[in-house]
Design a protein around this motif. Structure first.
Motif, mmCIF file in Angstrom:
data_model
loop_
_atom_site.group_PDB
_atom_site.id
_atom_site.type_symbol
_atom_site.label_atom_id
_atom_site.label_comp_id
_atom_site.label_asym_id
_atom_site.label_seq_id
_atom_site.Cartn_x
_atom_site.Cartn_y
_atom_site.Cartn_z
ATOM 1 N N HIS A 381 0.796 -1.234 0.000
ATOM 2 C CA HIS A 381 0.000 0.000 0.000
ATOM 3 C C HIS A 381 0.822 1.274 0.000
ATOM 4 N N GLY A 382 2.152 1.155 0.184
ATOM 5 C CA GLY A 382 2.944 2.363 0.331
ATOM 6 C C GLY A 382 2.538 3.100 1.601
ATOM 7 N N SER A 383 3.000 4.320 1.752
ATOM 8 C CA SER A 383 2.593 5.126 2.907
ATOM 9 C C SER A 383 2.209 6.513 2.384
ATOM 10 N N THR A 384 1.958 7.449 3.301
ATOM 11 C CA THR A 384 1.596 8.791 2.835
ATOM 12 C C THR A 384 2.758 9.452 2.105
ATOM 13 N N VAL A 385 3.974 8.950 2.321
ATOM 14 C CA VAL A 385 5.132 9.585 1.669
ATOM 15 C C VAL A 385 5.871 8.644 0.697
ATOM 16 N N SER A 386 5.401 7.386 0.575
ATOM 17 C CA SER A 386 6.149 6.478 -0.314
ATOM 18 C C SER A 386 5.236 5.532 -1.089
ATOM 19 N N LYS A 387 5.760 5.106 -2.240
ATOM 20 C CA LYS A 387 5.032 4.139 -3.065
ATOM 21 C C LYS A 387 5.682 2.767 -2.900
ATOM 22 N N PRO A 388 4.989 1.712 -3.293
ATOM 23 C CA PRO A 388 5.613 0.380 -3.225
ATOM 24 C C PRO A 388 6.870 0.322 -4.111
ATOM 25 N N ILE A 389 7.742 -0.622 -3.812
ATOM 26 C CA ILE A 389 8.989 -0.770 -4.566
ATOM 27 C C ILE A 389 8.726 -1.514 -5.877
ATOM 28 N N GLU A 390 9.154 -0.904 -6.979
ATOM 29 C CA GLU A 390 8.942 -1.529 -8.285
ATOM 30 C C GLU A 390 10.131 -2.407 -8.650
ATOM 31 N N TRP A 391 9.869 -3.494 -9.346
ATOM 32 C CA TRP A 391 10.949 -4.363 -9.825
ATOM 33 C C TRP A 391 10.623 -4.795 -11.250
ATOM 34 N N LYS A 392 11.548 -4.444 -12.161
ATOM 35 C CA LYS A 392 11.317 -4.788 -13.562
ATOM 36 C C LYS A 392 11.991 -6.122 -13.863
ATOM 37 N N VAL A 393 11.228 -7.057 -14.416
ATOM 38 C CA VAL A 393 11.781 -8.380 -14.729
ATOM 39 C C VAL A 393 12.447 -8.331 -16.099
ATOM 40 N N THR A 394 13.775 -8.519 -16.120
ATOM 41 C CA THR A 394 14.487 -8.410 -17.394
ATOM 42 C C THR A 394 15.290 -9.659 -17.749
ATOM 43 N N GLU A 395 15.359 -10.622 -16.829
ATOM 44 C CA GLU A 395 16.146 -11.829 -17.116
ATOM 45 C C GLU A 395 15.372 -13.092 -16.794
ATOM 46 N N LYS A 396 15.642 -14.125 -17.591
ATOM 47 C CA LYS A 396 14.942 -15.384 -17.352
ATOM 48 C C LYS A 396 15.435 -16.088 -16.098
ATOM 49 N N SER A 397 16.577 -15.654 -15.575
ATOM 50 C CA SER A 397 17.082 -16.274 -14.351
ATOM 51 C C SER A 397 16.435 -15.643 -13.111
ATOM 52 N N ASP A 398 15.668 -14.573 -13.326
ATOM 53 C CA ASP A 398 14.980 -13.911 -12.218
ATOM 54 C C ASP A 398 14.047 -14.901 -11.500
ATOM 55 N N THR A 399 14.112 -14.910 -10.157
ATOM 56 C CA THR A 399 13.249 -15.825 -9.391
ATOM 57 C C THR A 399 11.790 -15.656 -9.807
ATOM 58 N N ALA A 400 11.368 -14.405 -9.994
ATOM 59 C CA ALA A 400 9.967 -14.146 -10.313
ATOM 60 C C ALA A 400 9.571 -14.829 -11.625
ATOM 61 N N TRP A 401 10.501 -14.858 -12.573
ATOM 62 C CA TRP A 401 10.221 -15.462 -13.876
ATOM 63 C C TRP A 401 9.907 -16.945 -13.702
ATOM 64 N N VAL A 402 10.714 -17.596 -12.868
ATOM 65 C CA VAL A 402 10.529 -19.022 -12.611
ATOM 66 C C VAL A 402 9.246 -19.249 -11.801
ATOM 67 N N GLU A 403 9.078 -18.462 -10.740
ATOM 68 C CA GLU A 403 7.935 -18.617 -9.844
ATOM 69 C C GLU A 403 6.600 -18.451 -10.582
ATOM 70 N N ALA A 404 6.554 -17.457 -11.465
ATOM 71 C CA ALA A 404 5.296 -17.131 -12.129
ATOM 72 C C ALA A 404 4.787 -18.308 -12.951
ATOM 73 N N ARG A 405 5.698 -19.209 -13.341
ATOM 74 C CA ARG A 405 5.302 -20.348 -14.159
ATOM 75 C C ARG A 405 4.732 -21.508 -13.358
#
Ligand code: HEC
Ligand code: HEC
Ligand code: HEC
Ligand code: HEC
Ligand code: HEC
Ligand code: HEC
Ligand code: HEC
Length: 487
Positions: A381-405
């Motif tokens: 949700h972020g806070s009144t002064v900050s937004k959530p942290i963004e992460w751009k997936v650019t490599e197939k070795s990225d954990t997120a890439w594997v997890e999403a499958r």
């Protein structure tokens, strides 16, 4: 040759033929157990199809169904063999003909059975076939998971010993608090003044139950061991109020009904015997009910070392499974009466917020739940002064890439997609940015939720006060009835 000798030979032949026929007939009466299991399985199939017959209309469909029933009726038991890619042969399915394929990542024709279970693959006798099975039929027990899930000489490395730490779930779990009760041990000792400040008392793989005198022989020692340390472990701990033990990896990945009985197609498994999952399936789509076998069952009283079960437990257990229950019962069921929560804490499932590193460990030993936690409200949700942290997936070795499958209900992740990362550095492959807005995909069914942001809203929080207790002061919906939304 005289006529008499020829007659004698004929008579002899006739006697032999008769004997063979008698033998065959006797054999078919006293069939071996594996044949009986197969016959039982055929009968179960027939009964199911006959049940269907009365519900269908249309001559053509009826004829097809009748044909199918006939085929089952004509089936004869035969020895079943799975020939694995390494040439090994397994006959377990000769008795376990109806067993479900455990998961798409463990296909039956290449993984077989003994890779996970051990046992003697060629035997057609129940006792010898089962001899030496890992975990006595519960392969995910932490004591046996190293072989059954981690990998063995037959299958090589699986969930242990890999280069990527994240792939070594067996090793990681040895450091998780849920497996060891290390948090309860450390924090209770701290509260009673035995260790100040609190400290980590266990090494990876040890559990609080291994400690000789976890409470330094104080009078509460017995109660502490029995009511706290002995229940709810990932292995061997009794689940609260049930005569069933928790079994390591299975506690989360094999879904069970409240009675822990099997409802699948393998006829060898007794329907009324507790101690099994609903069916022979491993899943990462874990509904809250699975976590609630241990969590939210009642209250632990640290001052008296007692566990007080929630008073509405029978109603909760009698509720339909989470995918069929109403919004209202869900709100009553998820948390014990008396606990406070926000709307998303009950609308979502536990695993939509609590990630793999929180539930399965991250390789570190911690002394408290709070230290082990990765997720915070502001991560989404972020806070009144900050937004959530963004992460751009650019490599197939990225954990997120594997997890999403691994989870079939997530929309495909594309290179360049932006996902959410927690402040402690864990990627949430199911929380995605689309057109500048954040959305979360529910792990159990893929349902899409918009994640409202604090920044730019009317939220009156103090940006330095970010614990859930702080938020619950204003965002407690535990007493509200859900707006049933046309249900
Ligand atoms: C001769 C028939 C037969 C063969 C062959 C056989 N099983 Fe079984 N198996 C059974 C029966 C019957 C049960 C149910 C036992 C019970 O009632 O608890 C069972 C139960 C099990 C269970 C559940 C254990 C538990 O705790 O209840 C597992 C796991 C299992 N078998 C795996 C295997 C594997 C792996 C193989 C091959 C190596 C195999 N079986 C071969 C008949 C067989
Ligand atoms: C990927 C690992 C894996 C493979 C492969 C596997 N099993 Fe299982 N099996 C399990 C797990 C995990 C359980 C659940 C044990 C529990 O509930 O504690 C289980 C349970 C069982 C049970 C008890 C009934 C149930 O569903 O709980 C039987 C019977 C069984 N397996 C037979 C087999 C047979 C036969 C094969 C081969 C066709 C096989 N298994 C392949 C992991 C596996
Ligand atoms: C077999 C029982 C059991 C099951 C099933 C279980 N838990 Fe736990 N969980 C525990 C125990 C016991 C603790 C406290 C351990 C301690 O503090 O020593 C705990 C602690 C936690 C914690 C706080 C500490 C940490 O490691 O982050 C989280 C978060 C958590 N559980 C989430 C879950 C989720 C999500 C699920 C379902 C996917 C789940 N649990 C299923 C027993 C269980
Ligand atoms: C306390 C609950 C819990 C236990 C126990 C548990 N897991 Fe998990 N597991 C999870 C959760 C939650 C996820 C993440 C699901 C997601 O993010 O979609 C997961 C994911 C996985 C995945 C998918 C890949 C990944 O890492 O996300 C594998 C493989 C896995 N677990 C294996 C295991 C093995 C092997 C064991 C036993 C040694 C085990 N798990 C014990 C909760 C658990
Ligand atoms: C909407 C997200 C969300 C959902 C859903 C959720 N949690 Fe949590 N949970 C959190 C956050 C965030 C914290 C850390 C609290 C803080 O920052 O103060 C937490 C803390 C915890 C803790 C440790 C603190 C404590 O309460 O003692 C446990 C255990 C836990 N959750 C278990 C569960 C279980 C079990 C479920 C499902 C029934 C669940 N959570 C559902 C977000 C969630
Ligand atoms: C994994 C992301 C995630 C985390 C972590 C999370 N939320 Fe949410 N939150 C959501 C989503 C998605 C919604 C919208 C769906 C809903 O309202 O159920 C939401 C909705 C809300 C809302 C608006 C609800 C309303 O009444 O309309 C509030 C307030 C809120 N969350 C507070 C919290 C608090 C407090 C925590 C920490 C305990 C938390 N959230 C943790 C995802 C998250
Ligand atoms: C002093 C009271 C107060 C506290 C503390 C507070 N909020 Fe709020 N919050 C509000 C009010 C009032 C709103 C605007 C009305 C609404 O949407 O509910 C709001 C709105 C929100 C929204 C936007 C909801 C939407 O639908 O757009 C989110 C998200 C949210 N708060 C999260 C949090 C989180 C996370 C915390 C804890 C870190 C927190 N709030 C602490 C009062 C508070």
């Amino acid at each position: 040759m005289t006529k008499q000798i020829r007659l004698l030979i004929l008579l002899g032949l006739a006697i032999i033929v008769c004997l063979i026929m008698i033998l065959l007939a006797v054999n078919s009466f006293s069939s071996s157990p594996w044949q009986e299991w197969q016959t039982k399985y055929f009968q179960a199939q027939i009964a199911e199809l006959q049940g269907k017959m009365s519900t269908i209309q249309g001559e053509e469909q009826k004829r097809n169904l009748a044909q199918e029933i006939k085929e089952w009726q004509e089936k004869k038991p035969t020895v079943q063999e799975i020939r694995l890619s390494n040439g090994r042969i397994e006959r377990c399915t000769t008795c376990h003909l109806g067993i479900e394929e455990i998961s798409v990542s463990h296909p039956i024709d290449s993984v077989g059975c003994t890779a996970c279970h051990g046992g003697n693959p060629l035997s057609l006798d129940e006792k010898t076939a089962h001899e030496g099975m890992y975990g006595g039929g519960h392969p995910g027990q932490l004591e046996s998971a190293r072989l059954s899930c981690g990998g063995n000489s037959e299958v090589g490395q699986c969930h242990s010993g890999n280069r990527e730490e994240a792939d070594n779930q067996v090793d990681l779990l040895a450091t998780a608090l849920m497996a060891s009760k290390g948090g309860e041990l450390s924090m209770t000792r701290y509260m009673y003044g035995l260790d100040i400040p609190p400290k980590v008392l266990l090494k990876p793989g040890e559990t609080a139950a291994d400690i000789q005198a976890p409470f330094n022989h104080r009078p509460e020692e017995g109660k502490f061991q029995q009511n706290c340390l002995a229940v709810c472990h990932l292995t061997g701990g009794e689940l609260p109020g049930q005569e069933v033990k928790a079994n390591g990896c299975e506690s989360c990945h094999v879904l069970s009904n409240p009675q822990h009985t099997y409802e699948g197609k393998d006829v060898t498994i007794p329907r009324s015997k507790p101690g099994y999952g609903i069916s022979h399936r491993l899943t990462v789509q874990i509904p809250y009910t699975q976590c609630n076998q241990c969590h939210n069952q009642g209250e632990y009283k640290v001052d008296t070392m007692d566990f007080v079960p929630r008073h509405d437990l029978d109603r909760v257990k009698a509720s339909p499974p989470p995918d069929q229950e109403s919004l209202e019962t869900r709100w009553q069921n998820v948390y014990s009466p008396g606990l406070v929560f926000t709307k998303c804490e009950v609308n979502l499932d536990c695993v939509d917020c609590h990630t793999r590193e929180e539930t399965m460990g991250d390789g570190e030993m911690y002394y408290s739940e709070w230290k082990a936690l990765k997720i915070q409200c502001r991560d989404c949700h972020g806070s009144t002064v900050s937004k959530p942290i963004e992460w751009k997936v650019t490599e197939k070795s990225d954990t997120a890439w594997v997890e999403a499958r691994i989870n079939p209900v997530f929309p495909p992740l594309k290179m360049g997609d932006v996902i959410l990362k927690t402040a402690k550095g864990e990627e949430l492959e199911y929380a995605r940015q689309e057109d500048g807005k954040w959305f979360s995909y529910r792990k159990t069914n893929g349902e899409k939720f918009y994640i409202p942001q604090v920044i730019g809203s009317q939220c009156q929080q103090d940006p330095d006060k970010q614990s859930s207790d702080d938020c619950h002061k204003c965002h407690d919906v535990s007493k509200d009835k859900p707006s049933s939304g046309g249900e």
